[in-house]
Design a protein around this motif. Structure first.
Motif, PDB file in Angstrom:
ATOM      1  N   LEU A  27       0.747  -1.419  -0.062  1.00  0.00           N
ATOM      2  CA  LEU A  27       0.029   0.036   0.101  1.00  0.00           C
ATOM      3  C   LEU A  27       0.908   1.270  -0.006  1.00  0.00           C
ATOM      4  CD1 LEU A  27      -2.783  -1.097   2.584  1.00  0.00           C
ATOM      5  CD2 LEU A  27      -2.863  -1.097   0.108  1.00  0.00           C
ATOM      6  N   VAL A  28       2.124   1.271   0.611  1.00  0.00           N
ATOM      7  CA  VAL A  28       2.996   2.223   0.839  1.00  0.00           C
ATOM      8  C   VAL A  28       3.497   2.632  -0.930  1.00  0.00           C
ATOM      9  CG1 VAL A  28       5.202   3.169   1.319  1.00  0.00           C
ATOM     10  CG2 VAL A  28       3.644   2.101   3.301  1.00  0.00           C
ATOM     11  N   THR A  29       3.588   1.714  -1.490  1.00  0.00           N
ATOM     12  CA  THR A  29       4.065   1.773  -3.049  1.00  0.00           C
ATOM     13  C   THR A  29       2.812   2.176  -3.705  1.00  0.00           C
ATOM     14  OG1 THR A  29       3.760  -0.795  -3.604  1.00  0.00           O
ATOM     15  CG2 THR A  29       5.887   0.097  -2.569  1.00  0.00           C
ATOM     16  N   LEU A  30       1.659   1.977  -3.529  1.00  0.00           N
ATOM     17  CA  LEU A  30       0.620   2.081  -4.491  1.00  0.00           C
ATOM     18  C   LEU A  30       0.351   3.634  -4.973  1.00  0.00           C
ATOM     19  CD1 LEU A  30      -2.602   0.242  -3.250  1.00  0.00           C
ATOM     20  CD2 LEU A  30      -1.348  -0.040  -5.447  1.00  0.00           C
ATOM     21  N   TYR A  38      10.266   9.724  -7.082  1.00  0.00           N
ATOM     22  CA  TYR A  38       9.323   8.727  -6.155  1.00  0.00           C
ATOM     23  C   TYR A  38       9.882   7.238  -5.458  1.00  0.00           C
ATOM     24  CZ  TYR A  38       5.530  11.269  -7.875  1.00  0.00           C
ATOM     25  OH  TYR A  38       4.495  12.707  -8.240  1.00  0.00           O
ATOM     26  N   PHE A  39      10.948   6.496  -6.365  1.00  0.00           N
ATOM     27  CA  PHE A  39      11.504   5.688  -5.912  1.00  0.00           C
ATOM     28  C   PHE A  39      12.547   6.050  -4.573  1.00  0.00           C
ATOM     29  CE2 PHE A  39       9.605   3.721  -9.446  1.00  0.00           C
ATOM     30  CZ  PHE A  39       9.292   2.395  -8.962  1.00  0.00           C
ATOM     31  N   GLY A  40      13.113   7.227  -4.779  1.00  0.00           N
ATOM     32  CA  GLY A  40      13.949   7.817  -3.815  1.00  0.00           C
ATOM     33  C   GLY A  40      13.334   7.916  -2.309  1.00  0.00           C
ATOM     34  N   GLY A  41      11.935   8.265  -2.541  1.00  0.00           N
ATOM     35  CA  GLY A  41      11.122   8.379  -1.191  1.00  0.00           C
ATOM     36  C   GLY A  41      10.820   6.815  -0.650  1.00  0.00           C
ATOM     37  N   LEU A  42      10.342   6.162  -1.761  1.00  0.00           N
ATOM     38  CA  LEU A  42      10.219   4.738  -1.095  1.00  0.00           C
ATOM     39  C   LEU A  42      11.393   3.923  -0.635  1.00  0.00           C
ATOM     40  CD1 LEU A  42       8.108   3.067  -4.187  1.00  0.00           C
ATOM     41  CD2 LEU A  42       7.364   3.763  -1.931  1.00  0.00           C
ATOM     42  N   ILE A  43      12.633   4.238  -1.093  1.00  0.00           N
ATOM     43  CA  ILE A  43      13.818   3.564  -0.388  1.00  0.00           C
ATOM     44  C   ILE A  43      13.995   4.041   0.928  1.00  0.00           C
ATOM     45  CG2 ILE A  43      16.448   3.320  -0.460  1.00  0.00           C
ATOM     46  CD1 ILE A  43      16.172   4.111  -3.518  1.00  0.00           C
ATOM     47  N   LYS A  44      13.467   5.347   1.234  1.00  0.00           N
ATOM     48  CA  LYS A  44      13.498   5.748   2.951  1.00  0.00           C
ATOM     49  C   LYS A  44      12.141   5.356   3.484  1.00  0.00           C
ATOM     50  CE  LYS A  44      14.110  10.025   1.512  1.00  0.00           C
ATOM     51  NZ  LYS A  44      14.262  11.393   1.355  1.00  0.00           N
ATOM     52  N   MET A  45      10.953   5.115   2.984  1.00  0.00           N
ATOM     53  CA  MET A  45       9.802   4.778   3.528  1.00  0.00           C
ATOM     54  C   MET A  45       9.562   3.476   3.740  1.00  0.00           C
ATOM     55  SD  MET A  45       7.122   7.439   1.771  1.00  0.00           S
ATOM     56  CE  MET A  45       5.656   6.770   2.539  1.00  0.00           C
ATOM     57  N   MET A  46       9.932   2.394   2.996  1.00  0.00           N
ATOM     58  CA  MET A  46       9.598   1.010   2.948  1.00  0.00           C
ATOM     59  C   MET A  46      10.312   0.433   4.325  1.00  0.00           C
ATOM     60  SD  MET A  46       9.366  -0.297  -1.037  1.00  0.00           S
ATOM     61  CE  MET A  46       8.663  -1.774  -0.215  1.00  0.00           C
ATOM     62  N   PHE A  59       8.467   1.664   7.255  1.00  0.00           N
ATOM     63  CA  PHE A  59       7.239   0.666   7.563  1.00  0.00           C
ATOM     64  C   PHE A  59       7.103  -0.865   7.807  1.00  0.00           C
ATOM     65  CE2 PHE A  59       5.600   5.008   6.168  1.00  0.00           C
ATOM     66  CZ  PHE A  59       4.555   5.121   7.134  1.00  0.00           C
ATOM     67  N   TYR A  60       8.186  -1.325   7.289  1.00  0.00           N
ATOM     68  CA  TYR A  60       8.332  -2.627   7.558  1.00  0.00           C
ATOM     69  C   TYR A  60       8.680  -2.751   9.195  1.00  0.00           C
ATOM     70  CZ  TYR A  60      10.624  -7.315   7.523  1.00  0.00           C
ATOM     71  OH  TYR A  60      10.752  -8.718   7.737  1.00  0.00           O
ATOM     72  N   ILE A  61       9.652  -1.991   9.647  1.00  0.00           N
ATOM     73  CA  ILE A  61       9.696  -2.035  11.173  1.00  0.00           C
ATOM     74  C   ILE A  61       8.523  -1.741  11.845  1.00  0.00           C
ATOM     75  CG2 ILE A  61      11.059  -0.855  13.293  1.00  0.00           C
ATOM     76  CD1 ILE A  61      13.415  -0.260  11.323  1.00  0.00           C
ATOM     77  N   ILE A  62       7.661  -0.724  11.314  1.00  0.00           N
ATOM     78  CA  ILE A  62       6.517  -0.618  12.145  1.00  0.00           C
ATOM     79  C   ILE A  62       5.510  -1.825  11.937  1.00  0.00           C
ATOM     80  CG2 ILE A  62       4.257   0.580  11.835  1.00  0.00           C
ATOM     81  CD1 ILE A  62       6.263   2.412  13.170  1.00  0.00           C
ATOM     82  N   GLY A  63       5.548  -2.473  10.764  1.00  0.00           N
ATOM     83  CA  GLY A  63       4.777  -3.631  10.676  1.00  0.00           C
ATOM     84  C   GLY A  63       4.977  -4.685  11.672  1.00  0.00           C
TER      85      GLY A  63
END
Length: 461
Positions: A410-413, A426-434, A437-441
């Motif tokens: 959903l974060v990548t959607l 867009y992918f630069g932001g994903l590299i930081k966010m994923m 949120f994996y740790i959060i999950g």
């Protein structure tokens, strides 16, 4: 002759897309990345191509771009097939990967409500605090976001990322609301509806359409992914009609904001909303022309082909993709870090804007960027993008930690659903966010597996 080429390529693209989506529906895979990209490419390239080929759509801004439209639509079709092939490859040759029906639901490591609720609360508090701060420094409206406003500085990207925390809270709440084999509780449903309404209320006056649409789509996608339940036909028709009106109203509203020089001030926004409801300041374009102009990405892609073929633009040869790694480095550690967008420069070279316009940024699109890098070999990075999203989707369906990987999907959607972007941004932001949120999950799982069994002790006598 060019009209015929455009029309033939577009019709082939539409027929292929409809066939592919039908196969997806039969496998309950309409929320897979391949399905979403197929629908989006059809909407942004193939359907507008039919309107262009029949002469119904508005004329191109630059006639030279029109001469490349047929090749552009064919490239979009090839790129779409490449993305699908990339996803098929990472799924061991199977285009669709579904959970083994014999696999029991208790094999999944689920989130615990006692940890989910505090996480949602923290995300909402932090996100809305940032949002109120954004409004207070006149950096709320879309026209102010293009120039970063008073947020310009080392922490701009971090602030914009924190501003989206309520979106991730909505995703987490939706995952908890719809669990396979479990009836949704009224409290979870009310929570989802409340967060959706809050997102619409926040984003609609800003002039940004994509977050408003995402606030509605994301919960529906979660429900479909968890229960295979599609929205009713009546809702789909109403949603499409609302999106068309939103694009038309949004155009007039943002035009009114720009002309009036409004800031993130309540009275300014009210005046702009009033002007937009009265038709805005510009009556030259009809609702149809505005809608087609906003949805169609044929001319930007055609311009990418033209400026490369005419050697107006030197090929990137992969450098625009490599710049995504720069996005990992915070700007406060590297104050002189270069900007990762080139939409303004592209708009000038492609003939969309004049050299005096330093604010307008034209969508290059992921497909256009691939051609700006490698020409027709640009379908190869598109295949890799398809592989990336395919892996995450597979884990969301097959991993024992499905709920955590579903959150990452959903974060990548937003990146999947916005094909007008560029890779580094867009992918630069994903590299930081994923990873975050994996740790959060994992935290919400509590690191306790339902499969863990207590040792059996033996007793004597």
């Amino acid at each position: 002759m060019q009209d015929v080429v455009i029309l033939v390529c577009s019709i082939c693209g539409v027929l292929y897309s409809l066939w592919f989506l039908r196969q997806c529906q039969n496998r309950s895979d309409l929320a897979a990345p391949n399905s979403l990209y197929t629908a989006l490419i059809m909407m942004h390239f193939f359907l507008p191509g039919i309107l262009i080929g029949t002469g119904i759509a508005p004329e191109f801004g630059m006639q030279k771009n029109f001469d490349y439209a047929g090749n552009a639509i064919f490239f979009a079709l090839c790129g779409l097939i490449a993305m699908q092939a990339g996803s098929a490859y990472v799924n061991n040759g199977n285009l669709y990967f579904r959970q083994n029906p014999s696999q029991k639901i208790n094999a999944e490591i689920k989130w615990r409500a006692s940890r989910v609720l505090p996480v949602i609360l923290v995300l909402l508090v932090v996100g809305w605090a940032i949002r109120f701060y954004t409004i207070s420094v006149n950096a709320y409206l879309q026209i102010e976001r293009t120039t970063q406003g008073e947020l310009e500085g080392a922490f701009y990207a971090a602030i914009r990322m924190l501003e989206l925390f309520p979106f991730q809270a909505l995703c987490i709440l939706s995952i908890m609301c719809w669990r396979p084999g479990v009836k949704s509780s009224r409290q979870w449903l009310w929570g989802v509806n409340f967060l959706v309404a809050a997102e619409i209320i926040y984003w609609l006056p800003s002039g940004r359409k994509e977050p408003v649409i995402l606030a509605i789509i994301l919960p529906l996608l979660v429900r479909y992914l968890r229960t295979s339940q599609l929205p009713s036909l009546r809702f789909v028709v109403a949603f499409i009609g609302s999106v068309v009106l939103l694009f038309s109203w949004g155009f007039a509203y943002r035009y009114a904001l720009d002309v009036s020089g409004a800031t993130s001030n309540a009275s300014d926004m009210i005046r702009a909303i009033t002007a937009a409801n009265e038709g805005g300041y510009d009556h030259r374009l009809s609702t149809f022309e505005i809608t087609v102009g906003r949805f169609s990405l044929v001319e930007p892609l055609s311009a990418c082909l033209r400026i490369i073929d005419e050697r107006v633009w030197e090929p990137f040869m992969g450098t625009s993709y490599a710049q995504a790694l720069l996005g990992v480095i915070p700007r406060f550690l590297w104050p002189d870090k270069p900007d990762l967008h080139y939409g303004n420069e592209f708009g000038y070279m492609a003939g969309f804007i004049g050299s005096y316009d330093e604010r307008t940024s034209i969508s290059v699109t992921f497909f256009g960027e691939s051609y700006l890098n490698f020409g027709w070999f640009g379908i190869l990075p598109l295949a890799l993008i398809g592989s990336f999203f395919g892996v995450i989707y597979r884990l969301a369906n097959s991993s024992r930690r499905r709920e955590t990987w579903l959150l990452l999907y959903l974060v990548t959607l937003p990146v999947i659903l916005y094909v007008g972007g560029t890779f580094a941004l867009y992918f630069g932001g994903l590299i930081k966010m994923m990873p975050f949120f994996y740790i959060i999950g994992r935290f919400m799982e509590g690191n306790i597996s339902p499969l863990r069994q207590k040792p059996v002790s033996s007793s004597k006598g």
